[in-house]
Design a protein around this motif. Structure first.
Motif, PDB file in Angstrom:
ATOM      1  N   ASP A 132       0.850  -1.189   0.000  1.00 11.87           N
ATOM      2  CA  ASP A 132       0.000   0.000   0.000  1.00 11.87           C
ATOM      3  C   ASP A 132       0.888   1.241   0.000  1.00 11.87           C
ATOM      4  N   ARG A 134       1.609   5.314  -0.064  1.00 14.98           N
ATOM      5  CA  ARG A 134       1.011   6.540   0.448  1.00 14.98           C
ATOM      6  C   ARG A 134       2.078   7.633   0.401  1.00 14.98           C
ATOM      7  N   ASP A 136       2.323  12.208  -0.214  1.00 15.51           N
ATOM      8  CA  ASP A 136       1.742  13.495  -0.623  1.00 15.51           C
ATOM      9  C   ASP A 136       2.155  13.852  -2.049  1.00 15.51           C
ATOM     10  N   ALA A 138       2.235  11.910  -4.535  1.00 18.04           N
ATOM     11  CA  ALA A 138       1.406  11.169  -5.504  1.00 18.04           C
ATOM     12  C   ALA A 138       2.205  10.646  -6.697  1.00 18.04           C
ATOM     13  N   HIS A 140       2.769   7.430  -7.605  1.00 22.49           N
ATOM     14  CA  HIS A 140       2.566   5.978  -7.703  1.00 22.49           C
ATOM     15  C   HIS A 140       3.003   5.445  -9.060  1.00 22.49           C
ATOM     16  N   VAL A 165      -6.471   4.510  -5.132  1.00 23.14           N
ATOM     17  CA  VAL A 165      -7.656   4.691  -4.294  1.00 23.14           C
ATOM     18  C   VAL A 165      -8.369   5.969  -4.707  1.00 23.14           C
ATOM     19  N   ASP A 166      -9.726   5.797  -5.032  1.00 19.27           N
ATOM     20  CA  ASP A 166     -10.513   6.935  -5.522  1.00 19.27           C
ATOM     21  C   ASP A 166     -10.561   8.071  -4.498  1.00 19.27           C
ATOM     22  N   GLY A 167     -10.566   9.279  -5.015  1.00 17.64           N
ATOM     23  CA  GLY A 167     -10.756  10.454  -4.155  1.00 17.64           C
ATOM     24  C   GLY A 167      -9.567  10.825  -3.311  1.00 17.64           C
ATOM     25  N   THR A 168      -8.382  10.256  -3.572  1.00 15.59           N
ATOM     26  CA  THR A 168      -7.217  10.617  -2.778  1.00 15.59           C
ATOM     27  C   THR A 168      -6.241  11.450  -3.595  1.00 15.59           C
ATOM     28  N   THR A 171      -2.681  10.003  -3.936  1.00 14.71           N
ATOM     29  CA  THR A 171      -1.732   9.870  -2.823  1.00 14.71           C
ATOM     30  C   THR A 171      -1.769   8.472  -2.231  1.00 14.71           C
ATOM     31  N   CYS A 172      -2.808   7.708  -2.547  1.00 15.74           N
ATOM     32  CA  CYS A 172      -2.910   6.340  -2.029  1.00 15.74           C
ATOM     33  C   CYS A 172      -3.106   5.378  -3.184  1.00 15.74           C
TER      34      CYS A 172
END
Ligand code: HEM
Lengths: 182, 471
Positions: A132, A134, A136, A138, A140, A165-168, A171-172
């Motif tokens: 996973d 994570r 700031d 972003a 990925h 991950v939606d709506g992040t 960042t995730c």
């Protein structure tokens, strides 16, 4: 962000595209130091974003693709620069499971100002790993490229699936790796 | 854009980058230099600290090695974590051999009945506590020894107790000495008992001797009587009568001897009657004396029993029996005996023990009087019930008395002021009194002012043991 990321990025641009392209995006980014990066320095993350965005424009290639390509390149450089992290008998999943606790932990010792992502990893059996991501920043896509570089380096057949991950705002993200036994 | 311009820009970038890198390098070098200085400072500091630590450690090791006690550090499972050199003297194993062994390996297998203590560990609600225990240990050469251990919880710097530290001392010698003392004491008590019996026996012999004196007198008297008996006169008269058998009437009426015969016979008969009466009286006396001897002997036999059974006896009987054993001696020494029987309690006791104590009291009183040479030697025997409902049997003399400093020592073992004294009469008496639930007290106002020895016993059967069914 550490200078090595910039020097490696520009080197990749010069090799993959051309020295002119590298010069072009540096000029376009209007950098305060004129793009004079050194691997041992530290520079704002925004400069990297600017360079990548301009490369995307110049090369008509989507940013994610560029970052993934850069990831692969960067990993091969890491292998060359830090052989100590690659002892014999190491495999893809074991190496990746130790990025947070082993590799980045060491990076942080060398560069206390390094801005590193956070990886929570989980081994779901011998041939499966869940990571996973994570951060700031972003990045990925860069991580994805690094992971592909890693798989390529160890020469194993590992299937990678990424879920942002939606709506992040990116960042995730979750990376699921499944190894195929030959 | 010309290629030259591009190359110029790249070159200037590389220059700038190099300068930046050099600047960073210099910065890092300076930082490194400073860090190095600090490190050196640290190193010197550390070195000094290590030297000091080593000194302290050496001192502590010296202390632990110089201790007279063997030291053991023991984990909760009994495993030995540390042993000092002194342990080797104690148990034969070197500290190296002891490490990793458990306490269980050292104790004599038969003595393992005390595992908690043998492991040094004992817990209360608050955690491990200090213990003191005697352990039977096995020396490396096979012999056994007794070690006294004082163990205490050993706390590490974080305050947790991970071990017990025990100090061990070899007390085998002390143990042997104690056993020897007990044996000697037993022998003394036995000797004292025998001495008491001898005292009783001497008393008996004395009394029997006195009575035998009377018996002797009686028998001499009877023999003398019989020797001087008038019976011969009677025989002579009978011979005379036989001689004149042929004409007895003539002899009795004419012969002057014959004419005196009736009166003579009358006289002889009277004498014989008197003689008979005297002998009868003497024989009665003899019989009484023999009965007395029988009584004395029977009494002695009852004392000869060791640790006789308890019986309910009138206290005054016990006093009388003790007195009786001394009567001869009291008479011989012209000692006046005064009895003050103010109560008539009964006691549930072993008769033998009480009489022996009282005999000792009387003997002491006699000796005290013999030494004092007072004009009117007197022994007062008192029997009373105290307000605490105990029975008090006291013997007071007006003899040499006892100095105050001796009053407290008088019951201790081996104490005597008599030249030929054994010094355990009162000691064993005090022990016997305590066994019976009573005690012996002594009082004296000082040298030359007499002394009182008293035996206090719980009164009667009922109060002695209320649960005992009556009868
Ligand atoms: C020998 C192996 C590796 C080394 C030496 C290394 C070192 C570094 C360094 C120096 C940075 C820059 C930190 C900064 O700019 O402050 C970084 C960033 C990053 N690394 Fe690694 N890394 C290694 C492997 C990996 C792998 C295998 C992954 C992917 C799973 C990974 C994911 C990332 C990402 C995504 C970043 C960007 C920063 C962010 O996303 O917040 N790294 N790494």
């Amino acid at each position: 962000m550490k200078g090595i990321v910039f020097t490696e990025f520009l080197e990749m641009v010069e090799k993959t595209f051309s020295p002119e392209t590298a010069d072009q995006i540096i000029l376009a980014s209007e950098l305060p130091h004129g793009g004079a990066y050194t691997a041992v320095g530290t520079y704002p993350h925004a400069e990297m974003v600017s360079l990548v965005v301009h490369l995307s424009e110049v090369s008509a290639t989507p940013v994610p693709d560029l970052l993934r390509t850069f990831g692969r390149h960067l990993f091969s450089r890491f292998v060359a620069l830090y052989p100590a992290f690659f002892p014999s008998g190491m495999d893809t999943l074991t190496f990746l499971a130790g990025v947070e606790t082993h590799i980045h932990a060491e990076v942080l010792k060398l560069y206390p100002d390094a801005q590193l992502p956070r990886f929570d990893t989980r081994r779901a059996g011998e041939d499966e790993l869940v990571m996973d991501y994570r951060s700031d920043r972003a990045m990925h896509d860069l991580a994805e490229g690094l992971i592909h570089g890693c798989i390529q380096h160890f020469g194993e057949r590992v299937h990678l699936r990424k879920e942002v991950v939606d709506g992040t705002g990116g960042t995730c993200a979750r990376f699921v790796l499944r190894r195929e036994r030959l | 854009m010309s290629e030259i311009e591009l190359l110029q820009r790249r070159l200037s970038r590389e220059r700038l980058a190099r300068k930046e890198a050099e600047r960073l390098l210099e910065e890092k070098s300076r930082a490194l230099f400073e860090t190095n200085l600090k490190l050196q400072e640290h190193a010197t500091h550390l070195e000094a600290e290590i030297t000091e630590r080593k000194r302290t450690e050496a001192r502590f090791r010296n202390i632990t090695e110089s201790l007279a006690e063997g030291l053991l550090l023991v984990a909760p499972d009994g495993v030995i974590l540390y042993a000092n050199q002194r342990m080797t003297n104690l148990i034969g194993h070197s500290p190296g051999e002891l490490l990793g062994k458990t306490i269980r390996d050292l104790v004599v297998p038969a003595a393992e009945g005390q595992p908690a203590r043998a492991q040094f560990w004992e817990f209360e609600d608050t955690g491990p506590v200090c213990i003191t225990a005697d352990l039977e240990l096995c020396h490396k050469d096979g012999h056994r020894l007794t070690a006294q251990v004082h163990a205490a919880p050993y706390y590490d710097s974080s305050g947790t107790c991970r071990a017990m530290i025990g100090a061990l001392t070899d007390i085998s010698d002390r143990r042997r000495a104690e056993a020897e003392l007990v044996r000697l004491n037993d022998r003394l008590v036995e000797a004292s008992r025998l001495a008491g019996m001898a005292e009783v026996a001497t008393g008996v012999l004395h009394n029997v001797g006195n009575v035998l004196n009377s018996v002797n007198v009686s028998s001499t008297l009877i023999r003398d009587q019989l020797r001087q008996s008038r019976l011969s006169h009677l025989l002579r008269a009978i011979a005379l009568l036989r001689e004149h058998e042929a004409n007895l009437p003539d002899f009795l009426s004419r012969d002057p001897r014959g004419r005196q015969l009736p009166a003579f016979l009358q006289l002889v008969t009277t004498h014989l009657q008197e003689e008979n009466l005297r002998l009868l009286k003497e024989a009665d006396g003899l019989d009484a004396n023999l009965q007395h001897i029988k009584h004395i002997v029977a009494m002695q036999q009852s004392f000869a029993r060791v640790g006789g059974a308890e019986e309910t006896i009138a206290a005054r009987d016990l006093l009388e029996q003790a007195i009786e054993l001394h009567t001869g001696a009291l008479q011989r020494d012209h000692i006046e005996l005064i009895r003050h029987y103010q109560a008539h309690p009964t006691l549930l006791v072993d008769r033998h023990k009480v009489v022996q104590i009282l005999v000792n009291f009387l003997r002491n009183a006699r000796h005290a009087l013999a030494e004092a040479k007072v004009p009117t030697p007197t022994i007062t025997v008192l029997l009373e019930t105290t307000p605490e409902q105990t029975v008090r049997l006291a013997v007071t003399d007006n003899g040499i008395g006892i100095p105050t400093e001796n009053l407290t020592r008088i019951f201790s073992h081996g104490f005597t002021t008599k030249r030929d004294g054994h010094g355990f009469g009162l000691h064993s008496g005090a022990l016997a009194a305590r066994e019976m639930g009573g005690r012996i007290t002594v009082a004296s106002e000082g040298p030359g002012r007499g002394a009182t020895f008293a035996l206090e016993l719980p009164a009667g059967a009922a109060s002695r043991n209320p649960l005992r069914p009556p009868g």
